[in-house]
Design a protein around this motif. Sequence first.
Motif, PDB file in Angstrom:
ATOM      1  N   LYS A 160       0.811  -1.021   0.153  1.00 17.00           N
ATOM      2  CA  LYS A 160       0.065   0.005  -0.039  1.00 17.00           C
ATOM      3  C   LYS A 160       0.838   1.233  -0.093  1.00 17.00           C
ATOM      4  CE  LYS A 160      -3.927   2.187   2.333  1.00 17.00           C
ATOM      5  NZ  LYS A 160      -5.024   1.807   3.430  1.00 17.00           N
ATOM      6  N   GLU A 161       1.939   1.225   0.846  1.00 13.91           N
ATOM      7  CA  GLU A 161       2.622   2.503   0.878  1.00 13.91           C
ATOM      8  C   GLU A 161       3.250   3.010  -0.392  1.00 13.91           C
ATOM      9  OE1 GLU A 161       3.063  -0.385   3.260  1.00 13.91           O
ATOM     10  OE2 GLU A 161       1.533   0.735   4.516  1.00 13.91           O
ATOM     11  N   LYS A 162       3.676   1.740  -0.982  1.00 15.40           N
ATOM     12  CA  LYS A 162       4.516   1.871  -2.282  1.00 15.40           C
ATOM     13  C   LYS A 162       3.695   1.931  -3.432  1.00 15.40           C
ATOM     14  CE  LYS A 162       8.924  -0.210  -0.464  1.00 15.40           C
ATOM     15  NZ  LYS A 162       9.910  -1.484  -0.686  1.00 15.40           N
ATOM     16  N   GLU A 163       2.298   1.619  -3.078  1.00 12.22           N
ATOM     17  CA  GLU A 163       1.308   1.756  -4.413  1.00 12.22           C
ATOM     18  C   GLU A 163       1.669   0.690  -5.604  1.00 12.22           C
ATOM     19  OE1 GLU A 163       0.923   5.739  -5.854  1.00 12.22           O
ATOM     20  OE2 GLU A 163      -0.261   6.283  -3.885  1.00 12.22           O
ATOM     21  N   LYS A 164       1.905  -0.338  -5.169  1.00 11.49           N
ATOM     22  CA  LYS A 164       2.471  -1.394  -6.060  1.00 11.49           C
ATOM     23  C   LYS A 164       1.537  -2.814  -5.632  1.00 11.49           C
ATOM     24  CE  LYS A 164       7.280   0.147  -6.386  1.00 11.49           C
ATOM     25  NZ  LYS A 164       8.606  -0.476  -6.417  1.00 11.49           N
ATOM     26  N   ILE A 165       1.450  -3.603  -6.608  1.00  6.38           N
ATOM     27  CA  ILE A 165       1.055  -4.905  -6.495  1.00  6.38           C
ATOM     28  C   ILE A 165       1.820  -5.835  -7.354  1.00  6.38           C
ATOM     29  CG2 ILE A 165      -1.008  -6.668  -7.363  1.00  6.38           C
ATOM     30  CD1 ILE A 165      -3.021  -4.187  -7.154  1.00  6.38           C
ATOM     31  N   SER A 166       2.249  -7.054  -6.822  1.00  7.00           N
ATOM     32  CA  SER A 166       2.939  -7.929  -7.512  1.00  7.00           C
ATOM     33  C   SER A 166       2.299  -9.222  -7.300  1.00  7.00           C
ATOM     34  CB  SER A 166       4.366  -7.744  -6.950  1.00  7.00           C
ATOM     35  OG  SER A 166       4.417  -8.065  -5.632  1.00  7.00           O
ATOM     36  N   TYR A 167       2.782 -10.276  -8.033  1.00  6.31           N
ATOM     37  CA  TYR A 167       2.433 -11.638  -8.009  1.00  6.31           C
ATOM     38  C   TYR A 167       3.605 -12.748  -7.780  1.00  6.31           C
ATOM     39  CZ  TYR A 167      -2.033  -9.963  -9.682  1.00  6.31           C
ATOM     40  OH  TYR A 167      -3.284  -9.148  -9.881  1.00  6.31           O
ATOM     41  N   LYS A 168       3.210 -13.842  -7.123  1.00  5.97           N
ATOM     42  CA  LYS A 168       4.039 -15.012  -7.109  1.00  5.97           C
ATOM     43  C   LYS A 168       3.245 -15.980  -7.734  1.00  5.97           C
ATOM     44  CE  LYS A 168       6.929 -13.658  -3.203  1.00  5.97           C
ATOM     45  NZ  LYS A 168       7.453 -14.242  -2.008  1.00  5.97           N
ATOM     46  N   ILE A 169       3.911 -16.895  -8.575  1.00 11.53           N
ATOM     47  CA  ILE A 169       3.435 -18.077  -9.098  1.00 11.53           C
ATOM     48  C   ILE A 169       4.190 -19.477  -8.483  1.00 11.53           C
ATOM     49  CG2 ILE A 169       2.546 -19.334 -11.134  1.00 11.53           C
ATOM     50  CD1 ILE A 169       1.259 -16.516 -10.958  1.00 11.53           C
ATOM     51  N   ASP A 170       3.483 -20.320  -7.832  1.00 12.99           N
ATOM     52  CA  ASP A 170       4.288 -21.400  -7.166  1.00 12.99           C
ATOM     53  C   ASP A 170       5.230 -20.837  -6.420  1.00 12.99           C
ATOM     54  OD1 ASP A 170       2.325 -23.169  -8.167  1.00 12.99           O
ATOM     55  OD2 ASP A 170       3.154 -23.357 -10.093  1.00 12.99           O
ATOM     56  N   GLY A 171       5.396 -19.862  -5.688  1.00 14.24           N
ATOM     57  CA  GLY A 171       6.532 -19.294  -4.893  1.00 14.24           C
ATOM     58  C   GLY A 171       7.530 -18.367  -5.558  1.00 14.24           C
ATOM     59  N   LYS A 172       7.429 -18.277  -6.976  1.00 12.15           N
ATOM     60  CA  LYS A 172       8.517 -17.827  -7.894  1.00 12.15           C
ATOM     61  C   LYS A 172       7.777 -16.146  -7.987  1.00 12.15           C
ATOM     62  CE  LYS A 172      10.876 -17.302 -12.164  1.00 12.15           C
ATOM     63  NZ  LYS A 172      10.131 -16.765 -13.744  1.00 12.15           N
ATOM     64  N   ASP A 173       8.698 -15.127  -7.425  1.00 11.10           N
ATOM     65  CA  ASP A 173       8.344 -13.742  -7.548  1.00 11.10           C
ATOM     66  C   ASP A 173       8.240 -13.363  -9.400  1.00 11.10           C
ATOM     67  OD1 ASP A 173       8.367 -11.047  -7.661  1.00 11.10           O
ATOM     68  OD2 ASP A 173       9.567 -10.949  -5.900  1.00 11.10           O
ATOM     69  N   CYS A 174       7.098 -12.982  -9.497  1.00  9.64           N
ATOM     70  CA  CYS A 174       7.158 -12.571 -10.865  1.00  9.64           C
ATOM     71  C   CYS A 174       7.253 -10.804 -11.239  1.00  9.64           C
ATOM     72  CB  CYS A 174       5.625 -12.885 -11.385  1.00  9.64           C
ATOM     73  SG  CYS A 174       5.213 -14.415 -11.668  1.00  9.64           S
TER      74      CYS A 174
ATOM     75  N   VAL B 118       7.027  -6.573 -10.144  1.00 18.84           N
ATOM     76  CA  VAL B 118       6.043  -5.995 -10.056  1.00 18.84           C
ATOM     77  C   VAL B 118       4.909  -5.989 -11.023  1.00 18.84           C
ATOM     78  CG1 VAL B 118       5.092  -3.228  -9.808  1.00 18.84           C
ATOM     79  CG2 VAL B 118       7.216  -4.403  -8.698  1.00 18.84           C
ATOM     80  N   ALA B 119       3.718  -5.857 -11.043  1.00 18.86           N
ATOM     81  CA  ALA B 119       2.630  -6.142 -12.032  1.00 18.86           C
ATOM     82  C   ALA B 119       2.255  -4.649 -12.192  1.00 18.86           C
ATOM     83  CB  ALA B 119       1.563  -6.974 -11.710  1.00 18.86           C
ATOM     84  N   PHE B 120       1.858  -3.935 -11.253  1.00 19.49           N
ATOM     85  CA  PHE B 120       1.138  -2.598 -11.240  1.00 19.49           C
ATOM     86  C   PHE B 120       1.891  -1.706 -10.368  1.00 19.49           C
ATOM     87  CE2 PHE B 120      -2.242  -5.769 -12.348  1.00 19.49           C
ATOM     88  CZ  PHE B 120      -2.632  -5.199 -13.312  1.00 19.49           C
ATOM     89  N   GLU B 121       2.009  -0.335 -10.920  1.00 22.92           N
ATOM     90  CA  GLU B 121       2.672   0.575  -9.961  1.00 22.92           C
ATOM     91  C   GLU B 121       1.767   1.950  -9.880  1.00 22.92           C
ATOM     92  OE1 GLU B 121       7.285   0.688 -10.148  1.00 22.92           O
ATOM     93  OE2 GLU B 121       6.622   0.355 -12.222  1.00 22.92           O
ATOM     94  N   ASN B 122       2.136   2.747  -8.790  1.00 23.53           N
ATOM     95  CA  ASN B 122       1.315   3.949  -8.852  1.00 23.53           C
ATOM     96  C   ASN B 122      -0.269   3.894  -8.733  1.00 23.53           C
ATOM     97  OD1 ASN B 122       3.831   5.418  -8.793  1.00 23.53           O
ATOM     98  ND2 ASN B 122       4.135   5.068 -11.075  1.00 23.53           N
ATOM     99  N   ILE B 123      -0.552   3.032  -8.221  1.00 21.45           N
ATOM    100  CA  ILE B 123      -2.054   2.628  -8.242  1.00 21.45           C
ATOM    101  C   ILE B 123      -2.687   3.288  -6.967  1.00 21.45           C
ATOM    102  CG2 ILE B 123      -1.803   0.308  -9.324  1.00 21.45           C
ATOM    103  CD1 ILE B 123      -2.229  -0.808  -6.208  1.00 21.45           C
ATOM    104  N   ASN B 124      -4.024   3.228  -6.979  1.00 23.49           N
ATOM    105  CA  ASN B 124      -4.827   3.666  -5.897  1.00 23.49           C
ATOM    106  C   ASN B 124      -4.605   5.326  -5.464  1.00 23.49           C
ATOM    107  OD1 ASN B 124      -6.884   3.366  -3.941  1.00 23.49           O
ATOM    108  ND2 ASN B 124      -5.612   2.065  -2.489  1.00 23.49           N
ATOM    109  N   LYS B 125      -4.593   6.177  -6.241  1.00 25.81           N
ATOM    110  CA  LYS B 125      -4.125   7.336  -5.933  1.00 25.81           C
ATOM    111  C   LYS B 125      -5.114   8.119  -4.993  1.00 25.81           C
ATOM    112  CE  LYS B 125      -0.595   7.931  -8.386  1.00 25.81           C
ATOM    113  NZ  LYS B 125       0.741   7.749  -7.866  1.00 25.81           N
ATOM    114  N   ASN B 126      -6.416   7.344  -5.147  1.00 26.39           N
ATOM    115  CA  ASN B 126      -7.417   8.094  -3.989  1.00 26.39           C
ATOM    116  C   ASN B 126      -7.340   7.370  -2.694  1.00 26.39           C
ATOM    117  OD1 ASN B 126      -8.478   9.536  -6.118  1.00 26.39           O
ATOM    118  ND2 ASN B 126      -9.854   7.842  -6.741  1.00 26.39           N
ATOM    119  N   LYS B 127      -6.280   6.358  -2.620  1.00 25.66           N
ATOM    120  CA  LYS B 127      -6.125   5.624  -1.155  1.00 25.66           C
ATOM    121  C   LYS B 127      -7.290   4.969  -0.576  1.00 25.66           C
ATOM    122  CE  LYS B 127      -2.019   7.688  -1.106  1.00 25.66           C
ATOM    123  NZ  LYS B 127      -0.974   6.819  -1.724  1.00 25.66           N
TER     124      LYS B 127
END
Length: 126
Positions: free
Chosen positions: A82-96, A98-107
């Motif tokens: 939340k603080e960094k405004e980032k979403i990332s994913y792991k698939i079977d434990g493997k870090d993929c 950052v998928a999205f950055e600068n999200i949720n400007k409205n908090k």
Amino acid sequence: PKSFKIKLLTPNSGYGNFSTMIGLAPKENFKMNGGYNWNSCGWYLYCGDGYLCFQDGDDTGRKYVETGPLKAGQIIEVIYEKEKEKISYKIDGKDCGVAFENINKNKLDLFAAFDHTEKNESFQLI
């Protein structure tokens, strides 16, 4: 960071792939019954091809998972910083990464969200 995991169980019988989209969305504007959220409310990974879908369409169609369609038995973890405004994913434990950055400007508070385009698919929260 906050996170949650799902395990893909059964793909739809028509195509053999998952149409499930997994991600985060605000409660505001989320459609519980009818209508798709993947292009209007939230940030998602489309399990059918490993591409990203975003509420404003900015990242829709960007390939994210190099291995392509996700398969039954795979575990997907969604990680929200939340603080960094980032979403990332792991698939079977493997870090993929950052998928999205600068999200949720409205908090707005974001919650686990799922969407799909086909019937008869299943997954499990773990």
